[in-house]
Design a protein around this motif. Structure first.
Motif, PDB file in Angstrom:
ATOM      1  N   GLY A   1      -0.582  -0.068 -15.208  1.00  0.00           N
ATOM      2  CA  GLY A   1       0.068  -0.078 -13.904  1.00  0.00           C
ATOM      3  C   GLY A   1      -0.675  -0.871 -12.852  1.00  0.00           C
ATOM      4  O   GLY A   1      -0.310  -0.816 -11.676  1.00  0.00           O
ATOM      5  N   ALA A   2      -1.699  -1.624 -13.250  1.00  0.00           N
ATOM      6  CA  ALA A   2      -2.506  -2.356 -12.275  1.00  0.00           C
ATOM      7  C   ALA A   2      -1.802  -3.630 -11.827  1.00  0.00           C
ATOM      8  O   ALA A   2      -0.863  -4.118 -12.457  1.00  0.00           O
ATOM      9  N   VAL A   3      -2.276  -4.167 -10.715  1.00  0.00           N
ATOM     10  CA  VAL A   3      -1.767  -5.446 -10.213  1.00  0.00           C
ATOM     11  C   VAL A   3      -2.138  -6.546 -11.212  1.00  0.00           C
ATOM     12  O   VAL A   3      -3.244  -6.551 -11.756  1.00  0.00           O
ATOM     13  N   PRO A   4      -1.251  -7.489 -11.500  1.00  0.00           N
ATOM     14  CA  PRO A   4      -1.575  -8.575 -12.427  1.00  0.00           C
ATOM     15  C   PRO A   4      -2.807  -9.346 -11.971  1.00  0.00           C
ATOM     16  O   PRO A   4      -3.101  -9.425 -10.775  1.00  0.00           O
ATOM     17  N   PRO A   5      -3.546  -9.916 -12.917  1.00  0.00           N
ATOM     18  CA  PRO A   5      -4.747 -10.674 -12.544  1.00  0.00           C
ATOM     19  C   PRO A   5      -4.404 -12.082 -12.084  1.00  0.00           C
ATOM     20  O   PRO A   5      -3.241 -12.495 -12.086  1.00  0.00           O
ATOM     21  N   TRP A   6      -5.462 -12.809 -11.653  1.00  0.00           N
ATOM     22  CA  TRP A   6      -5.350 -14.221 -11.319  1.00  0.00           C
ATOM     23  C   TRP A   6      -4.344 -14.478 -10.193  1.00  0.00           C
ATOM     24  O   TRP A   6      -4.190 -13.651  -9.298  1.00  0.00           O
ATOM     25  N   ASP A   7      -3.670 -15.609 -10.245  1.00  0.00           N
ATOM     26  CA  ASP A   7      -2.790 -16.011  -9.146  1.00  0.00           C
ATOM     27  C   ASP A   7      -1.605 -15.075  -8.984  1.00  0.00           C
ATOM     28  O   ASP A   7      -1.139 -14.839  -7.870  1.00  0.00           O
ATOM     29  N   GLU A   8      -1.101 -14.523 -10.120  1.00  0.00           N
ATOM     30  CA  GLU A   8       0.061 -13.652 -10.045  1.00  0.00           C
ATOM     31  C   GLU A   8      -0.237 -12.414  -9.214  1.00  0.00           C
ATOM     32  O   GLU A   8       0.579 -11.988  -8.385  1.00  0.00           O
ATOM     33  N   GLY A   9      -1.408 -11.823  -9.426  1.00  0.00           N
ATOM     34  CA  GLY A   9      -1.786 -10.657  -8.643  1.00  0.00           C
ATOM     35  C   GLY A   9      -2.052 -10.989  -7.191  1.00  0.00           C
ATOM     36  O   GLY A   9      -1.694 -10.231  -6.289  1.00  0.00           O
ATOM     37  N   GLU A  10      -2.685 -12.142  -6.951  1.00  0.00           N
ATOM     38  CA  GLU A  10      -2.970 -12.549  -5.576  1.00  0.00           C
ATOM     39  C   GLU A  10      -1.681 -12.788  -4.790  1.00  0.00           C
ATOM     40  O   GLU A  10      -1.596 -12.455  -3.607  1.00  0.00           O
ATOM     41  N   GLU A  11      -0.686 -13.373  -5.447  1.00  0.00           N
ATOM     42  CA  GLU A  11       0.598 -13.598  -4.768  1.00  0.00           C
ATOM     43  C   GLU A  11       1.259 -12.272  -4.413  1.00  0.00           C
ATOM     44  O   GLU A  11       1.811 -12.109  -3.321  1.00  0.00           O
ATOM     45  N   LEU A  12       1.195 -11.299  -5.335  1.00  0.00           N
ATOM     46  CA  LEU A  12       1.800  -9.995  -5.072  1.00  0.00           C
ATOM     47  C   LEU A  12       1.098  -9.304  -3.907  1.00  0.00           C
ATOM     48  O   LEU A  12       1.746  -8.736  -3.018  1.00  0.00           O
ATOM     49  N   ILE A  13      -0.239  -9.348  -3.897  1.00  0.00           N
ATOM     50  CA  ILE A  13      -0.998  -8.725  -2.814  1.00  0.00           C
ATOM     51  C   ILE A  13      -0.702  -9.419  -1.484  1.00  0.00           C
ATOM     52  O   ILE A  13      -0.559  -8.766  -0.440  1.00  0.00           O
ATOM     53  N   LEU A  14      -0.579 -10.756  -1.510  1.00  0.00           N
ATOM     54  CA  LEU A  14      -0.291 -11.500  -0.288  1.00  0.00           C
ATOM     55  C   LEU A  14       1.082 -11.119   0.264  1.00  0.00           C
ATOM     56  O   LEU A  14       1.244 -10.904   1.474  1.00  0.00           O
ATOM     57  N   ILE A  15       2.072 -10.989  -0.623  1.00  0.00           N
ATOM     58  CA  ILE A  15       3.430 -10.638  -0.179  1.00  0.00           C
ATOM     59  C   ILE A  15       3.425  -9.273   0.496  1.00  0.00           C
ATOM     60  O   ILE A  15       3.978  -9.095   1.594  1.00  0.00           O
ATOM     61  N   PHE A  16       2.790  -8.288  -0.131  1.00  0.00           N
ATOM     62  CA  PHE A  16       2.793  -6.948   0.446  1.00  0.00           C
ATOM     63  C   PHE A  16       1.898  -6.870   1.686  1.00  0.00           C
ATOM     64  O   PHE A  16       2.155  -6.066   2.579  1.00  0.00           O
ATOM     65  N   SER A  17       0.860  -7.698   1.755  1.00  0.00           N
ATOM     66  CA  SER A  17       0.048  -7.739   2.965  1.00  0.00           C
ATOM     67  C   SER A  17       0.862  -8.248   4.147  1.00  0.00           C
ATOM     68  O   SER A  17       0.796  -7.702   5.252  1.00  0.00           O
ATOM     69  N   LEU A  18       1.659  -9.303   3.908  1.00  0.00           N
ATOM     70  CA  LEU A  18       2.518  -9.823   4.966  1.00  0.00           C
ATOM     71  C   LEU A  18       3.572  -8.792   5.377  1.00  0.00           C
ATOM     72  O   LEU A  18       3.859  -8.622   6.570  1.00  0.00           O
ATOM     73  N   LEU A  19       4.144  -8.105   4.384  1.00  0.00           N
ATOM     74  CA  LEU A  19       5.130  -7.081   4.700  1.00  0.00           C
ATOM     75  C   LEU A  19       4.500  -5.936   5.484  1.00  0.00           C
ATOM     76  O   LEU A  19       5.101  -5.392   6.413  1.00  0.00           O
ATOM     77  N   ALA A  20       3.268  -5.544   5.096  1.00  0.00           N
ATOM     78  CA  ALA A  20       2.588  -4.470   5.818  1.00  0.00           C
ATOM     79  C   ALA A  20       2.287  -4.882   7.258  1.00  0.00           C
ATOM     80  O   ALA A  20       2.450  -4.092   8.195  1.00  0.00           O
ATOM     81  N   ALA A  21       1.847  -6.142   7.439  1.00  0.00           N
ATOM     82  CA  ALA A  21       1.593  -6.629   8.796  1.00  0.00           C
ATOM     83  C   ALA A  21       2.872  -6.642   9.618  1.00  0.00           C
ATOM     84  O   ALA A  21       2.877  -6.281  10.805  1.00  0.00           O
ATOM     85  N   LEU A  22       3.983  -7.042   8.981  1.00  0.00           N
ATOM     86  CA  LEU A  22       5.276  -7.030   9.673  1.00  0.00           C
ATOM     87  C   LEU A  22       5.676  -5.608  10.046  1.00  0.00           C
ATOM     88  O   LEU A  22       6.174  -5.358  11.151  1.00  0.00           O
ATOM     89  N   GLY A  23       5.428  -4.657   9.132  1.00  0.00           N
ATOM     90  CA  GLY A  23       5.746  -3.263   9.432  1.00  0.00           C
ATOM     91  C   GLY A  23       4.940  -2.724  10.600  1.00  0.00           C
ATOM     92  O   GLY A  23       5.475  -2.017  11.463  1.00  0.00           O
ATOM     93  N   VAL A  24       3.647  -3.049  10.637  1.00  0.00           N
ATOM     94  CA  VAL A  24       2.806  -2.606  11.749  1.00  0.00           C
ATOM     95  C   VAL A  24       3.287  -3.218  13.055  1.00  0.00           C
ATOM     96  O   VAL A  24       3.325  -2.552  14.105  1.00  0.00           O
ATOM     97  N   LEU A  25       3.659  -4.507  13.008  1.00  0.00           N
ATOM     98  CA  LEU A  25       4.159  -5.161  14.216  1.00  0.00           C
ATOM     99  C   LEU A  25       5.441  -4.486  14.710  1.00  0.00           C
ATOM    100  O   LEU A  25       5.596  -4.237  15.924  1.00  0.00           O
ATOM    101  N   ILE A  26       6.337  -4.173  13.790  1.00  0.00           N
ATOM    102  CA  ILE A  26       7.577  -3.489  14.176  1.00  0.00           C
ATOM    103  C   ILE A  26       7.274  -2.123  14.778  1.00  0.00           C
ATOM    104  O   ILE A  26       7.871  -1.711  15.772  1.00  0.00           O
ATOM    105  N   LEU A  27       6.309  -1.413  14.183  1.00  0.00           N
ATOM    106  CA  LEU A  27       5.959  -0.093  14.698  1.00  0.00           C
ATOM    107  C   LEU A  27       5.347  -0.198  16.097  1.00  0.00           C
ATOM    108  O   LEU A  27       5.638   0.620  16.983  1.00  0.00           O
ATOM    109  N   LEU A  28       4.517  -1.216  16.323  1.00  0.00           N
ATOM    110  CA  LEU A  28       3.927  -1.413  17.652  1.00  0.00           C
ATOM    111  C   LEU A  28       5.012  -1.722  18.686  1.00  0.00           C
ATOM    112  O   LEU A  28       4.965  -1.213  19.816  1.00  0.00           O
ATOM    113  N   VAL A  29       5.980  -2.542  18.299  1.00  0.00           N
ATOM    114  CA  VAL A  29       7.081  -2.840  19.213  1.00  0.00           C
ATOM    115  C   VAL A  29       7.848  -1.566  19.539  1.00  0.00           C
ATOM    116  O   VAL A  29       8.241  -1.324  20.692  1.00  0.00           O
TER     117      VAL A  29
END
Length: 314
Positions: A250-278
């Motif tokens: 169940g771990a995040v994929p290694p190498w570029d595939e995992g980094e892309e997944l983490i980047l996508i969810f990091s951006l979504l999390a930042a967007l969620g925090v921004l929406i919550l602040l608004v």
């Protein structure tokens, strides 16, 4: 406003939990479950690419019993499936998964009804299958009643010997629930492919249950040995190389595939925090507006002797 911002964050956290943190439905959380990832670089100047494994590599991993207690594989595909042995009435293009016979045992997933797939060397093992419970109920009225029945897979009769538990979709999280789980050895009979396809094609996803006390680092080293030992003879001349990594199922994929997944969810999390602040800013503005509208009332209460504590509490 606050409900909208909270809803957005709930969706983001739920998606991350469902796609990354939770195991696939019905798959137990076993720390010994491992997925084998492999990538290849055809030449020193070429880019790395993610590849699947061959039957030869599957067999060599299974021989390393001191590292892998059990090794299984699967391949996703589509087939024309029809209930009954008549004409093609009711036939549908359904997702099927070709699996090794120890697929369910390695995952630790018990069947809802019937028996498991037989070993490959059994004469009756090839043309049998495990059906998903929801499809068994749809085609045969009840899951238990589907045991022993036959379906046509690409016009070839296949016997239903077991029923997978409800919501089970496979070793990995997947949006598609396979209709049938069929032995890998039956693929050439059902699809007309070359009988040696497992050794000629890199098309197998491989997972394993680690032996007791074996770390993921040790398993990665053993898998790397197998990957390099199965390189073609011309690999040294052209500079071809492979890299493997064994991670929890169940771990995040290694190498570029995992980094892309983490980047996508990091951006979504930042967007969620921004929406919550608004949302918080909007709610605070409404509260300030309400307080400003009540200035005269509060001034009267203070003049009548109300303490600031009572005003705030009100």
């Amino acid at each position: 406003v606050l409900a909208l911002s909270t809803c957005a964050n709930t969706l983001i956290v739920s998606a991350f939990q469902g796609l990354v943190l939770r195991p696939a439905p019905q798959v137990p959380q076993d720390p010994a479950h491992a997925l084998v990832w492999m990538r290849e670089r055809p030449a020193p100047t070429a880019r790395w690419r993610l590849i699947d494994l061959t039957g030869t590599q599957l067999g060599q991993l299974a021989e390393r019993g001191e590292t892998f207690a059990s090794v299984a594989a699967w391949r996703e595909d589509y087939a024309i499936v029809a209930a009954g042995e008549g004409a093609g009435a009711g036939a549908e293009n359904a997702p099927v998964t070709f699996v090794s016979p120890n697929y369910f045992a390695t995952l630790g997933v018990p069947l809802a009804h019937g028996r498991d797939l037989l070993p490959r060397n059994d004469a009756s093992a090839d043309l049998s299958a495990v059906m998903a419970e929801v499809h068994a109920e749809r085609l045969f009225a009840s899951a238990a009643g589907a045991i022993g029945k036959r379906v046509l897979v690409n016009k070839v009769p296949v016997e239903i010997v077991g029923i997978a538990p409800r919501r089970f979709r496979g070793a990995e999280r997947d949006d598609v629930e396979p209709m049938l789980f069929i032995p890998l050895s039956a693929r050439s009979d059902l699809t007309g492919s070359d009988p040696r396809w497992m050794d000629d094609e890199r098309s197998l996803r491989v997972f394993a249950r680690l032996a007791r006390g074996v770390s993921f680092e040790r398993a990665t080293a053993v898998a790397q040995q197998v990957a390099m030992a199965t390189l073609p003879d011309s690999a040294a001349r052209v500079g071809m190389t492979r890299m493997t990594e064994v991670r929890h199922l169940g771990a995040v994929p290694p190498w570029d595939e995992g980094e892309e997944l983490i980047l996508i969810f990091s951006l979504l999390a930042a967007l969620g925090v921004l929406i919550l602040l608004v949302g918080w800013m909007n709610v605070s503005s409404l509260m300030v507006s309400s307080a400003m509208a009540r200035r005269q009332e509060i001034a009267v209460r203070l003049a009548l002797g109300a303490t600031r504590g009572r005003i705030i509490r009100q």
